[in-house]
Design an enzyme around this catalytic site. Sequence first.
Site, PDB file in Angstrom:
ATOM      1  N   PRO A  74      16.076   8.223   8.225  1.00 14.61           N
ATOM      2  CA  PRO A  74      15.407   8.895   6.808  1.00 14.61           C
ATOM      3  C   PRO A  74      16.319   8.810   5.562  1.00 14.61           C
ATOM      4  CG  PRO A  74      15.288  10.068   8.795  1.00 14.61           C
ATOM      5  CD  PRO A  74      16.092   8.837   9.126  1.00 14.61           C
ATOM      6  N   CYS A  75      15.694   8.627   4.516  1.00 13.44           N
ATOM      7  CA  CYS A  75      16.614   8.278   3.504  1.00 13.44           C
ATOM      8  C   CYS A  75      16.530   9.071   2.330  1.00 13.44           C
ATOM      9  CB  CYS A  75      15.792   6.932   2.893  1.00 13.44           C
ATOM     10  SG  CYS A  75      14.057   7.305   2.196  1.00 13.44           S
ATOM     11  N   GLN A  76      16.299  10.521   2.312  1.00  7.05           N
ATOM     12  CA  GLN A  76      16.266  11.432   1.348  1.00  7.05           C
ATOM     13  C   GLN A  76      17.516  11.401   0.561  1.00  7.05           C
ATOM     14  OE1 GLN A  76      14.646  11.864   4.068  1.00  7.05           O
ATOM     15  NE2 GLN A  76      13.326  13.128   4.347  1.00  7.05           N
TER      16      GLN A  76
END
Length: 300
Positions: A74-76
């Site tokens: 996940p790259c938030q």
Amino acid sequence: MRVVDLFAGCGGLSLGFQLEGFEIVAAFEWWGAAVNCYSANFKHPVLKFDLTDTEAAITEIKKYEPDIIIGGPPCQDFSHAGKRIEAGRAELTESFANIIAGYMPNFFVKENVDRARNSHAYNHAREIFKNSGYGLTEIVLDASLCGTPQKRKRFICFGQKNANDNFALAKFEENLAKKPMTLRDYFGDSLGFEYYYRHPRNYSRRAIFSIDEPAPTMRGVNRPVPKGYPGHKNDACPVSDSLHALTTEERAKIQTFPDDFKWTGSKTDIEQMIGNAVPVNLARYVARTVISVAGEKENG
């Protein structure tokens, strides 16, 4: 080759690799809505699994004997839409690296937003990859040059055991399109509109686009044209009551998901899954490069 997909989401990366002939043997994902959506579209198992427990993950992955591990932590914390502060989910990048180092597949593919390349989390993961004996090819790919009608940049790290760095760089670059793909290039005149609204992060950015340009990055939110939208000097056309706002289905198509892909869950969850996904055609582009390199290794 046998593939395991980590942080698989709804399956954009898996589908791209599957369409290029890879055998996806398992997928791992923690978000329940994405697990359910993935399960509705693939026959192989998808496990709801907390990948921060890397030892348990390695034990489970070994059961499937993959030749290659793919995935996008996940790259938030790295994204242009976020606060650009590394915390929390950035640790999952290290989890991915530790799983690679613990299992040692012949190849791996890690993808993320373009900004992730300069993050502390990735630099630490890179050290883990290098200390484990992997050669790395690192490249930012523009999806609009890889068969996708969308200006979406993704950072790809392709690792191969006992290889030199940049071993696949030329292969990634040689098949890129000469010009960006527009919506008209991809859909022809089938969309039924010439201009459309895509809600901006703030009103200092344009929001109206033409189908004669690549779409902007599909985000995890989708909103109709607000009554208070003031317009922007760079909009492709003036604001009007008839201005088209992209539907959920159109957003999925711009992400190059096929029409028969089954979207499950709430509208909010589906919009988030679409925004988070790797465009299928971009995944196919990466998969073809992997095939080319792996074929050379076998023949060599």
